[in-house]
Design an enzyme around this catalytic site. Structure first.
Site, PDB file in Angstrom:
ATOM      1  N   ARG A  14       0.826  -1.193   0.000  1.00  0.00           N
ATOM      2  CA  ARG A  14       0.000   0.000   0.000  1.00  0.00           C
ATOM      3  C   ARG A  14       0.875   1.263   0.000  1.00  0.00           C
ATOM      4  O   ARG A  14       2.078   1.204   0.181  1.00  0.00           O
ATOM      5  CB  ARG A  14      -0.920   0.005   1.229  1.00  0.00           C
ATOM      6  CG  ARG A  14      -2.020  -1.037   1.189  1.00  0.00           C
ATOM      7  CD  ARG A  14      -2.776  -1.132   2.503  1.00  0.00           C
ATOM      8  NE  ARG A  14      -1.951  -1.703   3.583  1.00  0.00           N
ATOM      9  CZ  ARG A  14      -2.392  -1.913   4.817  1.00  0.00           C
ATOM     10  NH1 ARG A  14      -3.637  -1.573   5.147  1.00  0.00           N
ATOM     11  NH2 ARG A  14      -1.597  -2.443   5.734  1.00  0.00           N
TER      12      ARG A  14
ATOM     13  N   LYS B  57       1.389   1.987   7.266  1.00  0.00           N
ATOM     14  CA  LYS B  57       1.744   1.217   8.457  1.00  0.00           C
ATOM     15  C   LYS B  57       2.600   2.040   9.411  1.00  0.00           C
ATOM     16  O   LYS B  57       3.152   3.072   9.042  1.00  0.00           O
ATOM     17  CB  LYS B  57       2.478  -0.072   8.068  1.00  0.00           C
ATOM     18  CG  LYS B  57       1.577  -1.105   7.424  1.00  0.00           C
ATOM     19  CD  LYS B  57       0.373  -1.456   8.285  1.00  0.00           C
ATOM     20  CE  LYS B  57       0.722  -2.166   9.583  1.00  0.00           C
ATOM     21  NZ  LYS B  57      -0.466  -2.429  10.423  1.00  0.00           N
TER      22      LYS B  57
ATOM     23  N   TYR C 299      -1.277   4.743  10.563  1.00  0.00           N
ATOM     24  CA  TYR C 299      -1.643   3.795  11.616  1.00  0.00           C
ATOM     25  C   TYR C 299      -0.455   3.636  12.549  1.00  0.00           C
ATOM     26  O   TYR C 299       0.702   3.532  12.101  1.00  0.00           O
ATOM     27  CB  TYR C 299      -1.984   2.425  11.013  1.00  0.00           C
ATOM     28  CG  TYR C 299      -3.318   2.359  10.300  1.00  0.00           C
ATOM     29  CD1 TYR C 299      -4.506   2.569  10.985  1.00  0.00           C
ATOM     30  CD2 TYR C 299      -3.382   2.057   8.939  1.00  0.00           C
ATOM     31  CE1 TYR C 299      -5.735   2.502  10.334  1.00  0.00           C
ATOM     32  CE2 TYR C 299      -4.596   1.988   8.280  1.00  0.00           C
ATOM     33  CZ  TYR C 299      -5.774   2.211   8.988  1.00  0.00           C
ATOM     34  OH  TYR C 299      -6.983   2.147   8.344  1.00  0.00           O
TER      35      TYR C 299
ATOM     36  N   HIS D 164      -0.985   1.923  16.258  1.00  0.00           N
ATOM     37  CA  HIS D 164      -1.215   0.739  17.113  1.00  0.00           C
ATOM     38  C   HIS D 164      -0.149   0.644  18.198  1.00  0.00           C
ATOM     39  O   HIS D 164       0.607  -0.319  18.286  1.00  0.00           O
ATOM     40  CB  HIS D 164      -1.239  -0.536  16.265  1.00  0.00           C
ATOM     41  CG  HIS D 164      -2.312  -0.561  15.217  1.00  0.00           C
ATOM     42  ND1 HIS D 164      -3.645  -0.686  15.520  1.00  0.00           N
ATOM     43  CD2 HIS D 164      -2.241  -0.465  13.864  1.00  0.00           C
ATOM     44  CE1 HIS D 164      -4.358  -0.680  14.410  1.00  0.00           C
ATOM     45  NE2 HIS D 164      -3.528  -0.530  13.388  1.00  0.00           N
TER      46      HIS D 164
ATOM     47  N   GLU E 142      -6.127   5.048  13.612  1.00  0.00           N
ATOM     48  CA  GLU E 142      -7.035   4.101  14.271  1.00  0.00           C
ATOM     49  C   GLU E 142      -7.747   4.653  15.502  1.00  0.00           C
ATOM     50  O   GLU E 142      -8.659   4.002  16.021  1.00  0.00           O
ATOM     51  CB  GLU E 142      -6.290   2.806  14.639  1.00  0.00           C
ATOM     52  CG  GLU E 142      -5.347   2.904  15.831  1.00  0.00           C
ATOM     53  CD  GLU E 142      -3.959   3.367  15.456  1.00  0.00           C
ATOM     54  OE1 GLU E 142      -3.086   3.353  16.333  1.00  0.00           O
ATOM     55  OE2 GLU E 142      -3.738   3.751  14.277  1.00  0.00           O
TER      56      GLU E 142
ATOM     57  N   ASP F 128      -2.675  -6.483  15.391  1.00  0.00           N
ATOM     58  CA  ASP F 128      -2.074  -5.146  15.435  1.00  0.00           C
ATOM     59  C   ASP F 128      -2.136  -4.541  16.839  1.00  0.00           C
ATOM     60  O   ASP F 128      -1.323  -3.693  17.191  1.00  0.00           O
ATOM     61  CB  ASP F 128      -2.777  -4.204  14.453  1.00  0.00           C
ATOM     62  CG  ASP F 128      -2.217  -4.311  13.044  1.00  0.00           C
ATOM     63  OD1 ASP F 128      -0.991  -4.409  12.902  1.00  0.00           O
ATOM     64  OD2 ASP F 128      -3.009  -4.307  12.088  1.00  0.00           O
TER      65      ASP F 128
END
Length: 372
Positions: A15, A75, A94, A96, A118, A270
Site C-alpha cells: 500500500r 503502516k 496507523y 497501534h 485508528e 495489530d
C-alpha cells in the site's frame, strides 16, 4: 504544507499513503507533495502518475523525511523511519502503540506530532479511518482461514462450506464489530456453519435480524468462548478496544484442547492479539502451529490486496489530511474533537489514555498542546 509520502518498507506491504488522485487534491489546495520513487508501484501507480498529479518524486526516504513537514504513511514507522523523524514534524498513519513499547519510546524521543488513523472517531462513536481496513481484513480473514484449513497448509482438511452430504466447517467469530460483520458475511456466503459472539446484546440482535437462521449468536463469556472454541474448525478473533491492547480471550489452555488442524485467525494482532498464543507474522511466513492448531496472525493483512486497500483507505484519510494541511495541526485538532482523538504522541508525551495505561506512561491531554 510540505507533505511527504515514503515507500512502505514493512514486509510485503504494497500500500501507499497517498494515491495520485489524493496528491492532485492536495496540490489543488496549494500544498507541495513529495513522493519517494516507486512508492506507488504496489497499487499500479508509476512515478509519472504522481508527477502528473503535481508531486515531486524524490529518490530516497531520507530526502522525503528531510523535505516534509507532514509524513503520510499506511503502516507504523519502522525503526529506520522513526530515526528520521524530527521535533514538531507531523506523522499521520496507523500506529497501534499499545502493544508496541519500542515504537512508542522512539516516537516519544523523536519529539514528533503523531496522529494515528485508528483512534480518530466520528460523531456516531465509530472509527472511520480504521473501518475500511477492518472491512478488508474481515473479508480476508475468511479467505485466509479457508486456505489454512487445507491439509497442505497444516489444517484439518475441510472445505469451509462442505458439499451436499458433508457438513460445513464450524466458524466462530469473536467480536461483532466491523471486522466480525465482514467476516460473517463472507463465511455465510461460503455456506459455513457460523456463530458470532459479542458482549453487546444490541449487536447480537442486529446479526439475528440481518442473517436470520444462517448465523447463530451467543453472548460472549469465558465459558461460552471455551465451549465454542473447542467445537470450532475456524476461529476468527475480531476484538477491538480502541487504542488499547486486545484482551486475551482464547487462552493457551483452550488452544491445547482444540481440534488438531483447527485454525485461528487473529485480526486483532495489530493491537497485540486476542489469542494467548498469538504472535505477529508476515505475508512471507503467515502461519505457525501451536499444539496442532494453525495460527494466522499477519499484522498487515490488507497489504496483500494493496490497490483495493489503498483506495479504500484514502477515501477515509484524505479529508482529515487536508484539514490538517490546510489549517495546521493545532487548529485542525482544536476545531474537531474527533480528529483530536487521533493524537497519540506529541512533544515527547503520550496523549492517548489507553496507550499510556498499557505502557505505563503518564497521560497528557491533547488540549494542553493545542493551547501552547
Amino acid at each position: 504544507m510540505k507533505i511527504g509520502v515514503p515507500k512502505e518498507i514493512k514486509n510485503h506491504e504494497y500500500r501507499v499513503g497517498m494515491t495520485p488522485e489524493s496528491v492532485a487534491e492536495a496540490t489543488r489546495h496549494g500544498h507541495a507533495v513529495f513522493v519517494e520513487t516507486g512508492a506507488g508501484l504496489g497499487i499500479g501507480a508509476a512515478d509519472d502518475d504522481y508527477r502528473s498529479a503535481g508531486a515531486t518524486v524524490l529518490a530516497t526516504p531520507e530526502e522525503i523525511f528531510a523535505a516534509a513537514e507532514m509524513i503520510v504513511k499506511v503502516k507504523e514507522p519502522q525503526a529506520a523511519e522513526r530515526a528520521r523523524l524530527r521535533p514538531q514534524q507531523i506523522l499521520f498513519t496507523y500506529l497501534h502503540l499499545a502493544p508496541d513499547a519500542p515504537q512508542t519510546a522512539d516516537l516519544i524521543a523523536s519529539g514528533a506530532t503523531c496522529i494515528a488513523y485508528e483512534t480518530i472517531t466520528d460523531r456516531f462513536g465509530g472509527l472511520p479511518l480504521l473501518k475500511p481496513m477492518s472491512q478488508v481484513a474481515g473479508r480476508m480473514s475468511v479467505q485466509a482461514g479457508a486456505t489454512a484449513l487445507e491439509k497442505s497448509h497444516g489444517g484439518i482438511g475441510l472445505l469451509l462450506g462442505g458439499v451436499p452430504g458433508v457438513e460445513p466447517a464450524k466458524v466462530v467469530v469473536i467480536g461483532g464489530g466491523v471486522v466480525g460483520h465482514n467476516a460473517t458475511q463472507m463465511a455465510v456466503g461460503l455456506r459455513a456453519d457460523v456463530t458470532v459472539l459479542d458482549t453487546n446484546a444490541t449487536v447480537l440482535e442486529r446479526y439475528d435480524s440481518e442473517f436470520g437462521s444462517a448465523v447463530k449468536t451467543a453472548y460472549s463469556t469465558r465459558t461460552t468462548i471455551e465451549k465454542l472454541v473447542l467445537q470450532a474448525d475456524l476461529v476468527i478473533g475480531a476484538v477491538l478496544i480502541p487504542g488499547a491492547a486486545a484482551p486475551k480471550l482464547v487462552t493457551r489452555n483452550m488452544v491445547s484442547r482444540m481440534k488438531q488442524g483447527a485454525v485461528l485467525v487473529d485480526v486483532a494482532i495489530d493491537q497485540g492479539g486476542c489469542f494467548e498464543t498469538s504472535k505477529a507474522t508476515t505475508h512471507a511466513a503467515p502461519t505457525y502451529i501451536v499444539d496442532g492448531v494453525v495460527h494466522y496472525c499477519v499484522a498487515n493483512m490488507p497489504g496483500a490486496v494493496a490497490r483495493t486497500s489503498t483506495y479504500a483507505l484514502n477515501n477515509a484519510t484524505l479529508p482529515c489530511l487536508l484539514r490538517i494541511a490546510d489549517k495546521g495541526w493545532k487548529r485542525a485538532l482544536k476545531e474537531d474533537e474527533h480528529l483530536r482523538n487521533g493524537l497519540n504522541v506529541c512533544a515527547g508525551k503520550v496523549t492517548n489514555a489507553p496507550v499510556a495505561e498499557a505502557l505505563g506512561y503518564d497521560y497528557h491531554a491533547a488540549d494542553v498542546f493545542l493551547d501552547a
